[in-house]
Design an enzyme around this catalytic site. Sequence first.
Site, mmCIF file in Angstrom:
data_model
loop_
_atom_site.group_PDB
_atom_site.id
_atom_site.type_symbol
_atom_site.label_atom_id
_atom_site.label_comp_id
_atom_site.label_asym_id
_atom_site.label_seq_id
_atom_site.Cartn_x
_atom_site.Cartn_y
_atom_site.Cartn_z
ATOM 1 N N CYS A 127 -12.608 50.500 -23.823
ATOM 2 C CA CYS A 127 -12.950 50.320 -22.420
ATOM 3 C C CYS A 127 -12.423 48.605 -21.446
ATOM 4 O O CYS A 127 -12.729 48.084 -22.693
ATOM 5 C CB CYS A 127 -14.618 50.997 -22.195
ATOM 6 S SG CYS A 127 -15.795 50.268 -23.317
ATOM 7 N N ASP B 279 17.567 31.881 3.065
ATOM 8 C CA ASP B 279 18.720 30.918 2.582
ATOM 9 C C ASP B 279 20.183 31.716 3.695
ATOM 10 O O ASP B 279 19.858 32.854 3.383
ATOM 11 C CB ASP B 279 19.173 30.492 1.533
ATOM 12 C CG ASP B 279 20.146 30.356 1.352
ATOM 13 O OD1 ASP B 279 20.287 28.911 1.958
ATOM 14 O OD2 ASP B 279 20.938 30.331 0.083
ATOM 15 N N CYS C 139 -14.474 45.416 -23.482
ATOM 16 C CA CYS C 139 -13.441 45.900 -24.857
ATOM 17 C C CYS C 139 -12.619 44.294 -23.981
ATOM 18 O O CYS C 139 -12.841 43.608 -25.190
ATOM 19 C CB CYS C 139 -13.045 47.173 -25.054
ATOM 20 S SG CYS C 139 -13.930 48.113 -25.797
ATOM 21 N N ASP D 123 17.013 26.172 -2.927
ATOM 22 C CA ASP D 123 16.192 27.119 -2.270
ATOM 23 C C ASP D 123 15.096 26.595 -3.615
ATOM 24 O O ASP D 123 13.472 27.533 -2.724
ATOM 25 C CB ASP D 123 16.551 28.399 -2.509
ATOM 26 C CG ASP D 123 17.804 28.466 -1.830
ATOM 27 O OD1 ASP D 123 18.206 28.031 -0.508
ATOM 28 O OD2 ASP D 123 18.983 29.461 -2.288
ATOM 29 N N ASP E 124 19.281 31.918 -3.632
ATOM 30 C CA ASP E 124 19.554 32.075 -4.849
ATOM 31 C C ASP E 124 19.975 30.892 -4.904
ATOM 32 O O ASP E 124 20.753 31.023 -6.156
ATOM 33 C CB ASP E 124 21.010 32.873 -4.587
ATOM 34 C CG ASP E 124 21.877 33.009 -4.050
ATOM 35 O OD1 ASP E 124 21.964 31.943 -3.313
ATOM 36 O OD2 ASP E 124 23.089 33.367 -3.978
#
Length: 748
Positions: free
Chosen positions: A38, A445, A41, A647, A643
């Site tokens: 649970c 971009d 734990c 950037d 990408d």
Amino acid sequence: MTEVGESLTLADMNKIVSPQGIPSSTDVVDLAITGMTCATCSSRVEKVLSRLPGVETAEVNLATEKARVTVQRGQTAALAMAEAVQRAGFGAAVLTADAPAADESQVADAARRGLLTVLASALLTAPLVAMMALDLLGVHVMLPPWVQMALATPVQFVIGWRFYVGGWKSLRGGTGNMDLLVALGTSAAYGLSAWQVVIGHAHGHAHLYFEASTVVVTLVLLGKWLEARAKRSAASAIRALMSLRPDTARVERDGQLIEIPADSVVLGEIVVVRPGERAPVDGIVADGESQMDESLLTGESLPVEKVVGDKVTAGAINADGLLRVKATAVGAGSTIARIIRLVEGAQASKAPVQRLVDRIAAVFVPVVVAIAAVTFAVWWLVVGDPQGAFIAAVSVLVIACPCALGLATPTAIMVGTGVAARHGILIKDAEALELAHRVTAILFDKTGTLTEGRPEVSDVVAADGDRFRLLELAASVQQGSEHPLARAILTAARLDGITPRPLGSFRALPGLGLLATVEGRSILVGSRRLMRQSGVDVSLLEERAADAEAVGRTVMWVGEGDRPLGFIAVSDRVKDSAAPAIAKLKSLGVKSIMLTGDNRRAARVVADAVGVDAMHAEVMPEDKAAEVQRLRAAGDIVAMVGDGVNDAPALAAADIGIAMGTGTDIAMHTAGITLMRGDPSLLPGALSISRATYDKIRQNLFWAFVYNVIAIPAAAAGMLSPALAGAAMAFSSVSVVSNSLLLRRWKP
């Protein structure tokens, strides 16, 4: 994608990696944890790991049964962490990047053993339940007390022994858990009944509670078995990804085609992929043509055509042609391996909302035990009903369970990140998943994000009319660059039969362009700003350049000293999905802003074509990050989509960085979300899965809290029998996991 002449220094890259990546002075250790039942734990394991020397963060996920620890290098070894967890009463094993996936047969065997245990417990419990059911129907059939005790004893102490072990371990660690509550409640029911049998008080209609203890054990075990099945179903995305890459590969060595383990392929070797087979490595097509199914990697439903020079990703299915592929990445370095690590990392991470749950779970069991004690005292001393006191106290102990609280967040995140990965959306961590639904502004971009990123030379305008010589000089300079615009110029030169001249010195001018020496001549290639700063007068060619920019073309100027040599215009087609994606974002209430280092006229053409709300052109890399900070200061939750290497500062500065999978590794490393297809249409999907997942988390937490808020007082009021309380407790966790599994129906 970076624009004309943008570049990044090593110092800049170090700044980028630090905010969201792991600093170089730390290590990340993953542990497989067993024995947790649970949320208390998992909280206990976290505390144990956090106390070790040099540990900066420790996150334990109950649903995946894994721990992720960030530790200062050289402070605490991974094996020492595992030993510390084991001393706390749990199992632990160090996970490595090349560790084999869990043996499916072993997992299946464990599931069968669990089911057999439940069936054995149910078989022993059935006569006791039947006796109780008949009594409710008015048929009074009573098994002899010794028979009832004989049926209940193996259920309590053999089948239910796991609860005593788990409860003792939690007590030894200074906490309480679900096992302790079950052990206390069932032991009380069994103990009182056994005491009455042994001293001979169980005769006539004296009540025994053996059916209560056995039903609770059986139902809790059934609930845990169903919960394990549901969690295994939730983890299906990882298993699907792990099954993608074949174990063997056919390579050409010494003129022969031999079959070897896929991890033994050497970079640069030629791998043969036959029709119908999966590619075992990342590579580039060296010979052949075919189509490949990349749906499980990128979410792209249609096969992708592959010809010489195209990239191939491990796990993609070759359709109809024979391909010879030159290996560029194998094993842990392959794209599929990185995807698996990203998804596992997201599933192992902890959402901010989970921290509140952890604080509640830490005090949950002591509070429940105290409520049970008060309930017992009130019923006995105030109401004067010892039997009612006993039933109510046992019901409180049995019905209270922190499992549902512990599973509410991680199971939703597990399913959400898994289904997102199947549709080409990779989510790096739970924090990114939780934040995405709150995004109010997205910065884009231009090149490679809103446009295809495959520019082509459209115009070569030389000041002296020598088009051939201008293209030769520009291509010679661009040999030192990997930018798409550089590749466009080099491609145009090759098609014209031009061989670039040897390159002397080479220098990148961030945000401006390039300066290089070609045959002793100092040549500038870059933006209008670079020409202006270098004293190059381009006014004689300005009108023709403006005409090219007016139709959306990017202009790269070429100069020598203070003399303009001409310009090269490059066109890059806007992605078909860009405008619909922007429109969808607007419908979601998200504003879109385009940032680009390109000239203002070309940028305006693209901005108008896709329909962004605002546009900023001719910006430097640091300007992109500054715009992110400005919007955040104004109260926006900002996502940055890009990408390229340049950037990365803005991706790191944003609340959420979103990288195109077709871009650079540094962009993907910095971003919190990666779109594997590089398709803007996935952006609304990324926000949608975040909203859907967060909704599930809220639903799960609501029901988990409401369950305990209603059930515990009801049990204390004597409105629930221990058997009914056990059934409710067992199925509370199952309901939370099942609700999370509904996310699997999500589609972008």
